[in-house]
Scaffold this active site. Structure first.
Site, PDB file in Angstrom:
ATOM      1  N   SER A 210     -25.240  20.690  -7.459  1.00 33.24           N
ATOM      2  CA  SER A 210     -26.108  20.623  -5.993  1.00 33.24           C
ATOM      3  C   SER A 210     -26.095  19.493  -5.431  1.00 33.24           C
ATOM      4  O   SER A 210     -25.891  18.413  -6.065  1.00 33.24           O
ATOM      5  CB  SER A 210     -27.400  21.188  -6.235  1.00 33.24           C
ATOM      6  OG  SER A 210     -28.075  21.135  -5.197  1.00 33.24           O
TER       7      SER A 210
ATOM      8  N   TYR B  12     -35.258  19.449 -10.970  1.00 33.17           N
ATOM      9  CA  TYR B  12     -33.980  20.127 -10.655  1.00 33.17           C
ATOM     10  C   TYR B  12     -32.835  19.264 -10.451  1.00 33.17           C
ATOM     11  O   TYR B  12     -31.907  19.191 -10.859  1.00 33.17           O
ATOM     12  CB  TYR B  12     -34.140  21.154  -9.699  1.00 33.17           C
ATOM     13  CG  TYR B  12     -33.157  21.993  -9.197  1.00 33.17           C
ATOM     14  CD1 TYR B  12     -32.539  23.018  -9.853  1.00 33.17           C
ATOM     15  CD2 TYR B  12     -32.332  21.740  -8.043  1.00 33.17           C
ATOM     16  CE1 TYR B  12     -31.607  24.023  -9.500  1.00 33.17           C
ATOM     17  CE2 TYR B  12     -31.337  22.258  -7.656  1.00 33.17           C
ATOM     18  CZ  TYR B  12     -30.729  23.298  -8.246  1.00 33.17           C
ATOM     19  OH  TYR B  12     -29.882  24.263  -7.845  1.00 33.17           O
TER      20      TYR B  12
ATOM     21  N   LYS C 240     -29.134  18.547 -12.000  1.00 38.87           N
ATOM     22  CA  LYS C 240     -27.928  18.427 -11.234  1.00 38.87           C
ATOM     23  C   LYS C 240     -26.980  17.385 -11.184  1.00 38.87           C
ATOM     24  O   LYS C 240     -26.082  17.211 -11.205  1.00 38.87           O
ATOM     25  CB  LYS C 240     -28.324  19.070 -10.098  1.00 38.87           C
ATOM     26  CG  LYS C 240     -28.606  20.534  -9.838  1.00 38.87           C
ATOM     27  CD  LYS C 240     -27.778  21.339 -10.581  1.00 38.87           C
ATOM     28  CE  LYS C 240     -28.131  22.895 -10.549  1.00 38.87           C
ATOM     29  NZ  LYS C 240     -27.144  23.691 -11.226  1.00 38.87           N
TER      30      LYS C 240
END
Length: 253
Positions: A145, A158, A162
């Site tokens: 991402s 998160y 990533k």
């Protein structure tokens, strides 16, 4: 031979019952690959396999949770038993169970994010490695991402996971390059999926995002599916250890 020909290549795509993973499964199948559609719920996977077959492609459904190593081992073993060695692995499944500051985040939440988004990818890569090493050929695509390229006050863990995926790809590219195994990441921007529904269904937020993005729109799942085909196909045979950003230009604005 077409640069994008994947005829009879065996591909596993995790998290492929919807969104980006579903698009990747469809696009790999259109290029000729035999695609294993996998996510936690078998019925959702079977729906996608039916779509692929109806379009003339080859697909089968195998349910597996990325948090469970034994289920991932079974996923690879069942694929190998049905279709032979794995040629392509797409690690798309991920989780983000927490929205808020990283300060004060519980260890359990952080562990879950890192286990599902990083460790599970490492498990899968190592599970398919023997097949690819034996053939001296293979392609692994990890869906990361653009969150891994910048900080965030609300999805920090998160984003850390990533960024770790990008480094996982770099490390394995160095280790496995002599075996002609390519490992790359795709870093999508905002894509219209259920994962990002809260953003793309908010008219104020979506209008702001579209006005700031050079291409003036949010991404569609098929915008990512094509990148995965490129990285898995002969067209991408000299690309490894890279992160391909597909965000409509958001990161360069």
């Amino acid at each position: 031979m077409s640069l994008f020909d994947l005829k009879d290549k065996v591909a596993i795509v995790t998290g492929s019952s919807r969104g980006i993973g579903r698009s990747i499964a469809h696009q790999l199948a259109k290029a000729g690959a035999k695609v294993v559609v996998s996510s936690r719920k078998l019925d959702a996977c079977e729906k996608v396999t039916e779509e692929i077959r109806a379009a003339g492609g080859q697909a089968m459904a195998i349910a597996a949770s990325i948090s469970n190593k034994e289920q991932l081992e079974a996923l690879v073993a069942q694929t190998r038993a049905a279709w032979g060695p794995i040629d392509i692995l797409v690690c798309n499944a991920a989780t983000n169970p927490y929205y808020g500051p990283a300060t004060g985040m519980s260890d359990d939440v952080f562990d879950k994010i890192m286990r599902n988004n990083v460790l599970s990818n490492s498990w899968l890569c190592n599970l398919v490695y023997p097949d690819m090493k034996a053939k001296k050929d293979g392609a692994i695509v990890i869906v990361s991402s653009i969150g891994g390229l910048h900080g965030s006050a609300v999805i920090g863990a998160y984003n850390i996971s990533k960024a770790a995926d990008m480094q996982l790809a770099r490390n394995l590219a160095v280790e496995w390059g002599p075996d002609n195994i390519r490992i790359n990441c795709i870093a999508p921007g905002l894509i219209k999926t259920d994962f990002a529904k809260a953003l793309h269904e908010d008219p104020v937020l979506s209008a702001k995002y579209n006005s700031e993005t050079p291409l003036r729109r949010m991404g569609e799942p098929d915008d990512i599916g094509g990148v995965a085909v490129f990285l898995a196909s002969p067209a991408g045979q000299f690309v490894t250890g890279q992160t391909i950003v597909a965000d409509g230009g958001m990161m360069v604005r």
